[in-house]
Design a protein around this motif. Structure first.
Motif, PDB file in Angstrom:
ATOM      1  N   LYS A 168       0.833  -1.211   0.000  1.00 48.15           N
ATOM      2  CA  LYS A 168       0.000   0.000   0.000  1.00 48.15           C
ATOM      3  C   LYS A 168       0.861   1.252   0.000  1.00 48.15           C
ATOM      4  CE  LYS A 168      -3.976   2.174   2.190  1.00 48.15           C
ATOM      5  NZ  LYS A 168      -3.435   3.531   1.989  1.00 48.15           N
ATOM      6  N   PHE A 169       1.951   1.227   0.762  1.00 47.74           N
ATOM      7  CA  PHE A 169       2.851   2.376   0.805  1.00 47.74           C
ATOM      8  C   PHE A 169       3.450   2.644  -0.579  1.00 47.74           C
ATOM      9  CE2 PHE A 169       7.265   3.847   1.136  1.00 47.74           C
ATOM     10  CZ  PHE A 169       7.065   5.081   1.742  1.00 47.74           C
ATOM     11  N   ASP A 197       0.763   4.067  -2.841  1.00 45.58           N
ATOM     12  CA  ASP A 197       0.479   5.459  -2.494  1.00 45.58           C
ATOM     13  C   ASP A 197       1.548   6.398  -3.039  1.00 45.58           C
ATOM     14  OD1 ASP A 197      -1.811   4.737  -1.185  1.00 45.58           O
ATOM     15  OD2 ASP A 197      -0.924   4.738   0.823  1.00 45.58           O
ATOM     16  N   GLN A 198       2.797   5.913  -3.091  1.00 51.21           N
ATOM     17  CA  GLN A 198       3.895   6.752  -3.552  1.00 51.21           C
ATOM     18  C   GLN A 198       3.988   6.822  -5.079  1.00 51.21           C
ATOM     19  OE1 GLN A 198       6.017   8.645  -1.562  1.00 51.21           O
ATOM     20  NE2 GLN A 198       4.543   8.065   0.029  1.00 51.21           N
ATOM     21  N   TYR A 252      -4.257  -0.382  -6.139  1.00 53.16           N
ATOM     22  CA  TYR A 252      -4.305  -0.897  -4.770  1.00 53.16           C
ATOM     23  C   TYR A 252      -5.384  -1.963  -4.599  1.00 53.16           C
ATOM     24  CZ  TYR A 252      -5.320  -0.808   0.246  1.00 53.16           C
ATOM     25  OH  TYR A 252      -5.569  -1.163   1.542  1.00 53.16           O
TER      26      TYR A 252
END
Length: 269
Positions: free
Chosen positions: A48-49, A52-53, A62
């Protein structure tokens, strides 16, 4: 039919004894639940990180990654439940534990595969199920009969593919007479190939994991087909192909196991 019932009763008894022995240490089971939950949740949080980036991974967002990741962890948990004993085949060869199976009037591979029903493997499936259900909600997958069957075919095929690779690697112990069976390396391959879109790798790697060592069939192809992310090129659902690949690989691994048993030299080998 009588023989099938007999084998089923023996398998049920093996399973019962394995569960009883593992429940003798309840705090160990609780520890595995906590440790495995943290491991897989942290892994998913990392994905997820990254999304998101950077917006996506290999063109997958996602929501679809959550579905893919959950499916991968579920098949991993099922493979650990049914095939964990293949991790220790080298010790069985060196210590002569196959002698016990050879003395019984039953199929040797059947005895070996059912001697250890790994209840702890279900602790891997708990976080996997949570992420999978979350992914189903995010991609708005309708849980109708067709999709449920496709999910079951994918899980069955993915579990067989994982188990077949483990059985093949473990069977190498008959030739190497060593406890080293590449389990850790294979585990890393499973994670890198089944939890991420294979499109993030170079084309030669994609070809390798599609046709030579078909790990991409564990999750990538059937999930992409279920989510309609790319037009189908064949009239058969890819989940069915995954099951067929799993059955063929398992049959091949069984042949390797039988050939290896011919080299078995009992205790002291």
């Amino acid at each position: 039919m009588k023989k099938i019932r007999y084998y089923a009763s023996v398998a049920a008894m093996f399973t019962k004894l394995s569960i009883q022995s593992e429940l003798e240490y309840p705090f160990m089971l609780i520890g595995h639940v906590l440790a495995n939950s943290i491991q897989w949740v942290v892994g998913f949080a990392t994905i997820k990180f990254v999304v998101d980036q950077f917006g996506s991974i290999g063109g997958w967002g996602y929501e679809s990654l959550a579905f893919l990741y959950g499916m991968s962890v579920l098949s991993h948990g099922l493979a650990v439940v049914f095939f964990i004993q293949t991790w220790y085949m080298g010790y069985c060869v060196i210590e002569g534990e196959y002698d016990m199976f050879l003395l019984r009037p039953m199929n040797l591979l059947f005895q070996f595969l059912f001697m250890d029903f790994n209840l702890i493997g279900f602790t891997d499936m708990i976080p996997g199920l949570i992420v999978f259900v979350y992914g189903c909600m995010k991609v708005h997958l309708a849980l109708n009969f067709t999709n449920i069957m496709l999910i079951l075919f994918t899980l069955a095929g993915g579990t067989l593919i994982r188990g077949s690779v483990w059985l093949f690697c473990g069977s190498m112990s008959f030739w190497t007479k060593s406890t080293a069976n590449f389990t850790d390396m294979v585990g890393e391959l499973f994670e890198r190939v089944s939890m991420y879109p294979i499109t993030i790798y170079p084309r030669w790697v994609q070809a390798l994991f599609t046709f030579i060592l078909p790990l991409a069939w564990i999750t990538f192809f059937p999930v992409r087909d279920m989510l309609r992310m790319e037009p189908a090129r064949i009239p058969v659902p890819l989940a069915v192909v995954t099951l067929a690949v799993g059955l063929l690989m398992f049959a091949g691994s069984c042949v390797i196991f039988r050939l290896g048993m011919r080299r078995y030299e009992s205790a002291g080998s």
